[in-house]
Every structure is written in structure tokens, then in C-alpha cells.
Design an enzyme around this catalytic site. Structure first.
Site, PDB file in Angstrom:
ATOM      1  N   LYS A   1       0.823  -1.216   0.000  1.00 24.22           N
ATOM      2  CA  LYS A   1       0.000   0.000   0.000  1.00 24.22           C
ATOM      3  C   LYS A   1       0.858   1.268   0.000  1.00 24.22           C
ATOM      4  O   LYS A   1       0.520   2.272   0.631  1.00 24.22           O
ATOM      5  CB  LYS A   1      -0.966   0.005   1.188  1.00 24.22           C
ATOM      6  CG  LYS A   1      -1.838  -1.242   1.287  1.00 24.22           C
ATOM      7  CD  LYS A   1      -2.501  -1.598  -0.039  1.00 24.22           C
ATOM      8  CE  LYS A   1      -3.500  -0.565  -0.501  1.00 24.22           C
ATOM      9  NZ  LYS A   1      -4.082  -0.899  -1.845  1.00 24.22           N
TER      10      LYS A   1
ATOM     11  N   THR B   1       7.215  -6.585  -5.524  1.00 30.93           N
ATOM     12  CA  THR B   1       7.739  -7.509  -4.526  1.00 30.93           C
ATOM     13  C   THR B   1       7.721  -6.864  -3.151  1.00 30.93           C
ATOM     14  O   THR B   1       8.280  -5.788  -2.955  1.00 30.93           O
ATOM     15  CB  THR B   1       9.173  -7.934  -4.899  1.00 30.93           C
ATOM     16  OG1 THR B   1       9.138  -8.579  -6.164  1.00 30.93           O
ATOM     17  CG2 THR B   1       9.756  -8.879  -3.884  1.00 30.93           C
ATOM     18  N   HIS B   2       7.077  -7.538  -2.195  1.00 33.51           N
ATOM     19  CA  HIS B   2       6.933  -6.997  -0.844  1.00 33.51           C
ATOM     20  C   HIS B   2       7.758  -7.756   0.188  1.00 33.51           C
ATOM     21  O   HIS B   2       7.564  -7.564   1.393  1.00 33.51           O
ATOM     22  CB  HIS B   2       5.463  -7.035  -0.414  1.00 33.51           C
ATOM     23  CG  HIS B   2       4.540  -6.278  -1.313  1.00 33.51           C
ATOM     24  ND1 HIS B   2       4.766  -4.984  -1.705  1.00 33.51           N
ATOM     25  CD2 HIS B   2       3.369  -6.648  -1.903  1.00 33.51           C
ATOM     26  CE1 HIS B   2       3.777  -4.568  -2.484  1.00 33.51           C
ATOM     27  NE2 HIS B   2       2.920  -5.564  -2.629  1.00 33.51           N
TER      28      HIS B   2
ATOM     29  N   GLY C   1       1.998   2.554  -3.104  1.00 33.55           N
ATOM     30  CA  GLY C   1       2.005   3.056  -4.472  1.00 33.55           C
ATOM     31  C   GLY C   1       2.507   2.033  -5.472  1.00 33.55           C
ATOM     32  O   GLY C   1       2.947   2.394  -6.566  1.00 33.55           O
ATOM     33  N   THR C   2       2.413   0.762  -5.115  1.00 27.70           N
ATOM     34  CA  THR C   2       2.931  -0.306  -5.958  1.00 27.70           C
ATOM     35  C   THR C   2       2.254  -0.347  -7.321  1.00 27.70           C
ATOM     36  O   THR C   2       2.921  -0.397  -8.365  1.00 27.70           O
ATOM     37  CB  THR C   2       2.743  -1.670  -5.262  1.00 27.70           C
ATOM     38  OG1 THR C   2       3.207  -1.579  -3.909  1.00 27.70           O
ATOM     39  CG2 THR C   2       3.513  -2.757  -5.990  1.00 27.70           C
TER      40      THR C   2
ATOM     41  N   SER D   1      -4.391   2.768   4.775  1.00 23.22           N
ATOM     42  CA  SER D   1      -4.665   2.029   3.541  1.00 23.22           C
ATOM     43  C   SER D   1      -4.677   0.531   3.799  1.00 23.22           C
ATOM     44  O   SER D   1      -5.501  -0.202   3.245  1.00 23.22           O
ATOM     45  CB  SER D   1      -3.612   2.392   2.490  1.00 23.22           C
ATOM     46  OG  SER D   1      -3.977   1.889   1.226  1.00 23.22           O
TER      47      SER D   1
ATOM     48  N   PHE E   1      -3.938   9.172 -10.827  1.00 21.46           N
ATOM     49  CA  PHE E   1      -4.725   8.269  -9.987  1.00 21.46           C
ATOM     50  C   PHE E   1      -6.135   8.097 -10.540  1.00 21.46           C
ATOM     51  O   PHE E   1      -6.659   6.983 -10.622  1.00 21.46           O
ATOM     52  CB  PHE E   1      -4.782   8.790  -8.553  1.00 21.46           C
ATOM     53  CG  PHE E   1      -5.505   7.868  -7.611  1.00 21.46           C
ATOM     54  CD1 PHE E   1      -4.847   6.803  -7.017  1.00 21.46           C
ATOM     55  CD2 PHE E   1      -6.853   8.046  -7.334  1.00 21.46           C
ATOM     56  CE1 PHE E   1      -5.514   5.937  -6.161  1.00 21.46           C
ATOM     57  CE2 PHE E   1      -7.534   7.192  -6.478  1.00 21.46           C
ATOM     58  CZ  PHE E   1      -6.853   6.136  -5.891  1.00 21.46           C
TER      59      PHE E   1
ATOM     60  N   ARG F   1      -8.446   3.129  -3.572  1.00 21.49           N
ATOM     61  CA  ARG F   1      -9.440   3.793  -2.727  1.00 21.49           C
ATOM     62  C   ARG F   1      -9.396   5.315  -2.881  1.00 21.49           C
ATOM     63  O   ARG F   1     -10.236   5.897  -3.552  1.00 21.49           O
ATOM     64  CB  ARG F   1      -9.208   3.387  -1.260  1.00 21.49           C
ATOM     65  CG  ARG F   1     -10.350   3.694  -0.317  1.00 21.49           C
ATOM     66  CD  ARG F   1     -10.080   3.102   1.049  1.00 21.49           C
ATOM     67  NE  ARG F   1      -8.902   3.675   1.678  1.00 21.49           N
ATOM     68  CZ  ARG F   1      -8.927   4.735   2.484  1.00 21.49           C
ATOM     69  NH1 ARG F   1     -10.058   5.343   2.749  1.00 21.49           N
ATOM     70  NH2 ARG F   1      -7.806   5.185   3.037  1.00 21.49           N
ATOM     71  N   LYS F   2      -8.434   5.984  -2.255  1.00 20.53           N
ATOM     72  CA  LYS F   2      -8.354   7.443  -2.314  1.00 20.53           C
ATOM     73  C   LYS F   2      -7.031   7.940  -2.894  1.00 20.53           C
ATOM     74  O   LYS F   2      -7.002   8.901  -3.646  1.00 20.53           O
ATOM     75  CB  LYS F   2      -8.543   8.043  -0.916  1.00 20.53           C
ATOM     76  CG  LYS F   2      -9.942   7.905  -0.342  1.00 20.53           C
ATOM     77  CD  LYS F   2     -10.029   8.624   1.006  1.00 20.53           C
ATOM     78  CE  LYS F   2     -11.431   8.561   1.595  1.00 20.53           C
ATOM     79  NZ  LYS F   2     -11.497   9.267   2.898  1.00 20.53           N
TER      80      LYS F   2
ATOM     81  N   TRP G   1       0.572   1.944  -8.819  1.00 22.77           N
ATOM     82  CA  TRP G   1       0.869   3.192  -9.516  1.00 22.77           C
ATOM     83  C   TRP G   1       2.231   3.124 -10.209  1.00 22.77           C
ATOM     84  O   TRP G   1       2.361   3.383 -11.406  1.00 22.77           O
ATOM     85  CB  TRP G   1       0.844   4.318  -8.494  1.00 22.77           C
ATOM     86  CG  TRP G   1       0.822   5.708  -9.056  1.00 22.77           C
ATOM     87  CD1 TRP G   1       0.631   6.082 -10.350  1.00 22.77           C
ATOM     88  CD2 TRP G   1       0.978   6.906  -8.310  1.00 22.77           C
ATOM     89  NE1 TRP G   1       0.663   7.455 -10.462  1.00 22.77           N
ATOM     90  CE2 TRP G   1       0.875   7.982  -9.216  1.00 22.77           C
ATOM     91  CE3 TRP G   1       1.188   7.183  -6.955  1.00 22.77           C
ATOM     92  CZ2 TRP G   1       0.986   9.308  -8.810  1.00 22.77           C
ATOM     93  CZ3 TRP G   1       1.293   8.502  -6.556  1.00 22.77           C
ATOM     94  CH2 TRP G   1       1.193   9.550  -7.480  1.00 22.77           C
TER      95      TRP G   1
END
Length: 301
Positions: free
Chosen positions: A53, A114-115, A55-56, A145, A236, A263-264, A58
Site C-alpha cells: 500500500k 515484490t513486498h 504506491g505499488t 490504507s 490516480f 481507494r483514495k 501506480w
């Protein structure tokens, strides 16, 4: 090792487990984590790494557009799941693990989203030195988020209240592990020639400059006269209305009736959730964890 994955995630027996002190969803299997130890990294790979959460999606779209030479016809013909490699998870209807598929892809590969914390990253990521774009977002907005992401994501347990989510994030006891550990690790590597550390807030404030910065780092220049079109495409609002970005919802992993996947995207929404005492406690924790690092974020624009 090839495999067939069931098309539903509704019958999972557990949401997550702890591996080496880090929580992972059941879809990040032991086999995936083991495979990362010997995963072959290529010097001409492009990796996008981030805490969840941050900006991945994006950044993924920006890099994908750049990889297509900013040719939007070519981009529209590109299936995000086929074009990029997401190594972390099993997904419905996959016929083999993503790391197996990745070994068959021609160079240059784009490995997105990748997280993994550093201890579970492929060991060759440091020695082979591929291009790495790391996206970081201020932790307060990340926490909010994540609260909504957990509500909708069928791979993750739902926090009953915001307070419960805040405490888990504060303690680093949620899927993905500590925000502090991951961001501090990559901040300390920001001066490596193959690493670009990008802040979400900078992207929000000046998207054209962020796109140019990423393009120059990757060596994929924006063609003359195309920047305005790329910025509009990667805004966005445009992405939220682009069906190409809804693959996660359509995969069956996400219940958008609980909260939309995108979402926002705001900077400062945390103010609607953090209590005064939570904010004070988190600021104190940040100073303790990040002392001497020089890593600072903007919490409003």
C-alpha cells in the site's frame, strides 16, 4: 515445479503465519520462500519493490508504460499478469509458481510489486545488481490504507477496528512485517548505483518529474512530446477508471464491496483515523526506530 491452483480462496484454513518473525499470507507458501534463496537474478532485470500500500500499482503502471516506449496501443495489448512477474503469491488459476514462470521469460524481465523483507529477498539481488526502483510512502497513510486493504483482501484477516489495525502496524505484527525494517533497509541502499528510492508524496506533488526520474534511471526515455500523455494516463483518477487496473478485483482475491482496490490515494488521510494519543505514540516510535537515518516523510501536501 508446475502446479494447478484452485480458482477460489474462500475455503482457506488460515490467513497468515509467521516465518522468521515475519507474517506472510498462506498464499506466500514455504516453497516460494525457499525458492527465493536460490532464485536466479539477472543483471538486466528491473525490480519494483515496496511495502504494501505504498504506491505499488501506480509505479507498476509507470514502469510498464515506459517499457512499452510510451506506446499506448502496445500498452493496451499488454496483460499486466503476463508482462510482469509477481513472485510473492500464489494466485487463482495459476498453473505454476511465478518464480518458475520468471525463469522462462526473456530478458529484460520486469519483476513487480515484490513486498518481501530483505531477509527473504533473493540473495543474488545484491550481487547481480539489477535496476531496483523502491517506492516508499509515509507510514501513517500506509497504516490506514492497510486497514481497508485487509477488509477487502480475501488472503488477509480482517481487522475488526481501526485500533486493532493500528496496534498491529505499530508492533510490526501484520502481513509484511515491520514498515520500519523494510524502509530503513532500502533507504540505506539509496546511494547504490542500481537503486532508485522514490517517495509516494513526491509522485503526488510532481508526477511529471517523478516519471522523468524513473525513465532516466531505467534508461527508457519518454519520447519527445509524450510526457503530458503519460502523466494523464498514470494519474490516480485515470488508473482508477482503467479496467486494466482491476485485475486484482476480477481475480477473486478482492471484495470491492468492502472497499475499492484503489481507494483514495491521498496524502494526509491518516488524520481522519489517528487519535491524538496514537499520533503522539507513533511519532515517538518513528524517532526511536529511524534515529540518525535522515529519512523523513511529508504527512500532508
Amino acid at each position: 515445479m508446475s502446479m494447478v491452483v484452485v480458482s477460489t480462496v474462500s475455503n482457506m484454513s488460515e490467513y497468515d503465519r509467521s516465518v522468521d518473525g515475519i507474517r506472510y499470507p498462506w498464499a506466500t507458501t514455504d516453497e516460494i520462500l525457499e525458492a527465493m534463496k536460490t532464485f536466479e537474478v539477472r543483471e538486466d532485470d528491473v525490480w519494483l519493490i515496496s511495502y504494501r500500500k505504498s504506491g505499488t500499482t501506480w509505479a507498476t503502471e509507470i514502469i510498464t508504460v515506459l517499457s512499452c516506449g510510451c506506446d499506448f496501443t502496445k500498452r493496451d495489448e499488454t496483460n499486466p499478469l503476463e508482462h510482469t512477474c509477481f513472485l510473492d503469491l500464489l494466485k487463482p488459476n495459476m498453473t505454476e509458481f511465478a518464480h518458475v514462470t520468471a525463469t522462462k521469460k526473456p530478458s529484460p524481465r520486469i519483476i513487480m510489486g515484490t513486498h518481501f523483507q530483505s531477509r527473504h529477498m533473493p540473495r543474488e539481488l545484491i550481487t547481480k545488481k539489477p535496476k531496483i526502483v523502491y517506492v516508499a510512502r509515509n507510514p501513517k497513510d500506509v497504516a490506514v490504507s492497510l486497514y481497508y486493504f485487509h477488509k477487502s483482501n480475501k488472503l488477509l484477516k480482517t481487522f475488526k477496528t481501526w485500533n486493532e489495525c493500528f496496534q498491529a502496524f505499530y508492533d510490526g505484527d501484520l502481513v509484511g512485517g515491520s514498515w520500519f525494517d523494510m524502509n530503513l533497509y532500502w533507504w540505506n541502499r539509496r546511494n547504490d548505483d542500481n537503486v532508485l528510492f522514490v517517495k509516494y508524496e513526491d509522485m503526488k506533488e510532481d508526477l511529471p518529474s517523478a516519471i522523468v526520474k524513473i525513465s532516466e534511471f531505467l534508461g527508457w526515455p519518454v519520447p519527445e512530446g509524450k510526457l503530458e500523455e503519460v502523466v494523464k494516463h498514470c494519474s490516480f483518477g485515470s488508473m482508477k477508471n482503467n479496467k486494466k487496473q482491476h485485475w486484482y478485483t476480477e481475480s477473486g482475491l478482492f471484495d470491492s464491496s468492502m472497499s475499492p482496490f484503489m481507494r483514495k490515494g491521498l496524502v494526509g488521510d491518516w488524520k481522519n483515523y489517528f487519535t491524538v494519543s496514537q499520533n503522539e505514540a507513533f511519532d515517538k516510535l518513528y524517532e526511536e526506530k529511524m534515529k540518525g537515518s535522515g529519512l523523513k516523510f511529508r504527512y500532508k501536501l
